[in-house]
Scaffold this active site. Structure first.
Site, PDB file in Angstrom:
ATOM      1  CB  SER A 296      -0.957  -0.060   1.198  1.00 12.40           C
ATOM      2  OG  SER A 296      -2.055   0.795   1.027  1.00 12.40           O
TER       3      SER A 296
ATOM      4  CG  ASP B  61      -7.172  -2.737  -3.682  1.00  9.86           C
ATOM      5  OD1 ASP B  61      -7.820  -1.991  -2.925  1.00  9.86           O
ATOM      6  OD2 ASP B  61      -5.937  -2.843  -3.640  1.00  9.86           O
TER       7      ASP B  61
ATOM      8  CG  HIS C 149      -5.637  -2.515   0.228  1.00 10.29           C
ATOM      9  ND1 HIS C 149      -5.321  -1.941  -0.985  1.00 10.29           N
ATOM     10  CD2 HIS C 149      -4.925  -1.804   1.157  1.00 10.29           C
ATOM     11  CE1 HIS C 149      -4.475  -0.946  -0.813  1.00 10.29           C
ATOM     12  NE2 HIS C 149      -4.207  -0.848   0.475  1.00 10.29           N
TER      13      HIS C 149
END
Length: 251
Positions: free
Chosen positions: A143, A206, A233
């Site tokens: 991320s 996601d 995610h």
């Protein structure tokens, strides 16, 4: 962007299957079971297992004994932005332990400074100075950590980068915009020149990042893309595919 909180195992049904792949009980670690899930904004932190106090310190760094002529390979795990102890978030602590079990490899995972905004101006110097990321380091970034890994590789040579849930824009989020990663074009050629390999993990479901952004990263970096349709995610408690990639790059 709306924030959300999950506090039940049912919110992440795919994680049970992933846990089975790794032959561990769902949300079990060191005899403790934790099912609480939490996420902040776009990303990142999901409390998915607990490491007993006294076994894992906040900034512990284990140096593994080398099995290959004294050579030590470093793997730095850069988490996404969020809150809480990263050793208890998502798959970070699990991967840290698994990587440190590999002969000749040492893993580094830290509770990062400026953990909420994850400013580039703070994280990149920390990775360089405190975590000693260099040409012998594999950087795993998740991320916001994936964006940090890419910006780091624009400036410095590394062994390779493994990107998990990477994106190229601030996604319309003010906090993400303040991080600084998205303030200028991505220099794909510099990143490729400074790395021996680039591996990428992304999932079409996601909830934060449209697949088009994952694909733009893959196209720009010509990465080895592992495309999934059921990992969201990548906030699971275990990540066996990641460990397989790390092992494959140590040969």
């Amino acid at each position: 962007m709306n924030s959300y909180n999950r506090h039940t195992e049912d919110a992440y049904p795919q994680e049970n299957e992933i846990n089975k792949m790794a032959n561990i009980a769902p949300f079990q670690y060191g005899g403790q079971s934790v099912i609480e899930k939490a996420s902040i904004r776009k990303r990142t932190v999901s409390s998915s297992f607990s490491i007993p106090v006294g076994i894992c310190g906040t900034d512990r760094l284990i140096v593994a004994k080398s099995g290959r002529s004294g050579t030590i390979m470093k793997v730095a795990i850069i988490p996404g932005n969020g809150a809480g102890d990263v050793f208890s978030a998502n798959w970070y602590g699990w991967a840290y332990e698994k990587i440190n079990d590999i002969p000749g490899v040492t893993a580094d995972l830290r509770n990062m400074p400026d953990p909420i905004t994850a400013r580039e101006s703070i994280w990149i110097p920390f990775m360089r100075g405190e975590m000693s990321c260099d040409e012998s380091t594999i950087i795993i970034g998740h991320s916001s950590g994936a964006e940090a890994a890419m910006r780091f590789a624009e400036k410095y040579k590394v062994k390779g980068i493994i990107l998990v849930s990477a994106c190229i824009t601030d996604l319309g989020d003010e906090n993400e915009r303040e991080s600084g990663y998205y303030s200028r074009p991505w220099e794909w050629e510099k990143i490729k020149a400074n790395t021996e390999f680039i591996v990428q993990f992304g999932s079409t479901d996601d909830p934060f990042i449209q697949w088009e952004e994952h694909q733009q990263v893959a196209d720009g970096l010509q990465s080895a893309l592992h495309k999934f349709s059921d990992r969201g995610h990548f906030m699971n408690s275990v990540f066996p595919e990641l460990i397989n990639v790390v092992k494959s790059k140590l040969c």
